[in-house]
Design an enzyme around this catalytic site. Structure first.
Site, PDB file in Angstrom:
ATOM      1  N   LYS A  43     -55.927 -34.518  13.669  1.00  0.00           N
ATOM      2  CA  LYS A  43     -56.165 -33.232  14.354  1.00  0.00           C
ATOM      3  C   LYS A  43     -54.906 -32.837  15.117  1.00  0.00           C
ATOM      4  O   LYS A  43     -54.247 -33.684  15.721  1.00  0.00           O
ATOM      5  CB  LYS A  43     -57.349 -33.397  15.325  1.00  0.00           C
ATOM      6  CG  LYS A  43     -57.604 -32.219  16.261  1.00  0.00           C
ATOM      7  CD  LYS A  43     -58.121 -30.979  15.561  1.00  0.00           C
ATOM      8  CE  LYS A  43     -58.295 -29.813  16.550  1.00  0.00           C
ATOM      9  NZ  LYS A  43     -58.580 -28.544  15.837  1.00  0.00           N
ATOM     10  N   CYS A 126     -51.922 -21.984  15.142  1.00  0.00           N
ATOM     11  CA  CYS A 126     -53.257 -22.035  15.756  1.00  0.00           C
ATOM     12  C   CYS A 126     -53.605 -20.669  16.343  1.00  0.00           C
ATOM     13  O   CYS A 126     -52.894 -20.154  17.192  1.00  0.00           O
ATOM     14  CB  CYS A 126     -53.329 -23.085  16.856  1.00  0.00           C
ATOM     15  SG  CYS A 126     -54.958 -23.069  17.664  1.00  0.00           S
TER      16      CYS A 126
HETATM   17  C1  DHB Z   1     -57.301 -24.989  15.996  1.00  0.00           C
HETATM   18  C2  DHB Z   1     -57.415 -24.111  14.959  1.00  0.00           C
HETATM   19  C3  DHB Z   1     -56.386 -23.969  14.077  1.00  0.00           C
HETATM   20  O1  DHB Z   1     -56.460 -23.116  13.015  1.00  0.00           O
HETATM   21  C4  DHB Z   1     -55.243 -24.706  14.233  1.00  0.00           C
HETATM   22  O2  DHB Z   1     -54.235 -24.563  13.386  1.00  0.00           O
HETATM   23  C5  DHB Z   1     -55.133 -25.603  15.267  1.00  0.00           C
HETATM   24  C6  DHB Z   1     -56.180 -25.738  16.145  1.00  0.00           C
HETATM   25  C7  DHB Z   1     -58.375 -25.119  16.968  1.00  0.00           C
HETATM   26  O3  DHB Z   1     -59.000 -24.111  17.311  1.00  0.00           O
HETATM   27  O4  DHB Z   1     -58.612 -26.249  17.450  1.00  0.00           O
END
Ligand code: DHB
Length: 307
Positions: A43, A126
Site C-alpha cells: 500500500k 493519489c
Molecule cells: C489512495 C488512492 C489512490 O488512488 C492512490 O494512488 C493512493 C492512495 C487512497 O485513497 O488511499
C-alpha cells in the site's frame, strides 16, 4: 510461459497485486506473498501512519468500485521493517511511496534505496487527499519530483501515473520521463474525483470529499489500455510499463499485453474476489495465449494490429 521482468527483476508470472486493496498490514502482505501474485506490492505509504478518510470510503459498483481511502497506511518505517520478512517469503517486493511533498518522497525513497526491496514505485497520482492536487497532473511538479527522486540510489525507480485523456498530455509527460532514469511506469491509477449518486437516498455513496472518489474496475479498462498504448509508443524500450485498470480475466490481461504492458497489476478484482484471482487470471491468460499459439509474453507484447 508467462514469466516476465521489470527493470531487471524477474517475475514468475505476468500478474501481481496493485498498490491499494488488501496490502496494508503484515497479514495482508503475507497472504499476497503466498498467493500466485508474481510480486508483493505494498500500500502507498506516507511518512507517518494514517487512519485515512472517514467511512464509508469504498463501495462496490456493478462494473467496478469507487474509493476515497485517504492513504490509510502504517507509515513507511513499518514497511521498511517488513522488507526482510517479506523477501524471505521468496518473491520480489515492490514498495509504493506516496509523500505529500518532494521532501517526503526523498526521505522515503532514500530509506528504501538502503533496503532489500526490488523496485520502488513512487505514486504521483493519489486523488483522495482533500486539498492536495495529483502530482501527475502538474507537469512542473512532476519534473521537479523526478529530478529529486531519481538521483538517490541504484535501485530502479518507477512512477504510478494518473490517467491522461489528451494526446498533448501523453507527449508532455513522456518528454519529462525521458529526461530522467525512470525504469518503469505504472499506469493507470483510478480516475480521480468521480461521483456516484444513490437516487433513492439522494446522497453520494461514499463519505469523503462530498462523495468524490477514484473510479476503478471495468469502467476504466479502455482508459488504461489507451494510456499503456500511448506511452509504449512515446517512450524508449528501456522504460517498462506495468498496466493497471479493469483487469479481471485472462483476456483483459491479454489486451494489456497487446497494448504493450510488460506486466499487469490487479486491484478491484483482488478486492472483490480475494487472492484466488491471481491463479484464475493466470490460467485464463495461459489458455487464451495457447489457443493463439503464443509461447511467451514477448510473442504478443505490444503487437496490437492495425485495423
Ligand atoms: C489512495 C488512492 C489512490 O488512488 C492512490 O494512488 C493512493 C492512495 C487512497 O485513497 O488511499
Amino acid at each position: 510461459d508467462l514469466s516476465t521482468q521489470i527493470a531487471g527483476t524477474q517475475l514468475d508470472s505476468y500478474l501481481m497485486n496493485a498498490s491499494g486493496p488488501k496490502c496494508t498490514t503484515w497479514d495482508e502482505l503475507h497472504t499476497i506473498a503466498l498467493s500466485n501474485s508474481a510480486a508483493v506490492v505494498t500500500k502507498s505509504c506516507t511518512i507517518e501512519s494514517r487512519e485515512g478518510n472517514p467511512e464509508p470510503r469504498y463501495q462496490n459498483l456493478p462494473l467496478g468500485s469507487i474509493q476515497s481511502m485517504g492513504l490509510p497506511n502504517l507509515g513507511y518505517k513499518a514497511y521498511l521493517e517488513m522488507v526482510p520478512q517479506l523477501k524471505a517469503l521468496g518473491k520480489p517486493v515492490i514498495v509504493s511511496v506516496s509523500g505529500f511533498s518532494v521532501e517526503d518522497n526523498i526521505e522515503m525513497v532514500t530509506a528504501f534505496q538502503n533496503s532489500d526491496v526490488d523496485l520502488i514505485e513512487v505514486n504521483f497520482s493519489c486523488p483522495n487527499i482533500p486539498g492536495k492536487a495529483q502530482v501527475a497532473y502538474d507537469f512542473e511538479q512532476t519534473d521537479q519530483a523526478l529530478a529529486a527522486i531519481t538521483a538517490l540510489g541504484n535501485k530502479p525507480i518507477g512512477i504510478k501515473l494518473a490517467p491522461y485523456f489528451d494526446m498533448s498530455h501523453f507527449i508532455a509527460v513522456a518528454n519529462i520521463i525521458k529526461k530522467y532514469p525512470v525504469k518503469f511506469i505504472t499506469c493507470i491509477n483510478s480516475i480521480g474525483n468521480t461521483l456516484v449518486i444513490d437516487p433513492h437516498t439522494e446522497q453520494p455513496i461514499i463519505k469523503p470529499k462530498g462523495g468524490f472518489g477514484g473510479l476503478c474496475g471495468d469502467y476504466i479498462k479502455p482508459i488504461g489500455l489507451a494510456n499503456v498504448r500511448a506511452f509504449r509508443e512515446l517512450l524508449d524500450d528501456d522504460v517498462q510499463i506495468i498496466g493497471v485498470g479493469g483487469i479481471k480475466t485472462g483476456i483483459d490481461a491479454f489486451e494489456y499485453l497487446l497494448a504493450g504492458a510488460d506486466a499487469v497489476q490487479i486491484a478491484t478484482c483482488f478486492e472483490k474476489e480475494g487472492e484466488a484471482c491471481f491463479e484464475r487470471i493466470e490460467s485464463e491468460l495461459a489458455e487464451f495465449m495457447q489457443s493463439k499459439n503464443y509461447q511467451c509474453i514477448a510473442d504478443a507484447k505490444g503487437k496490437l494490429k492495425p485495423l
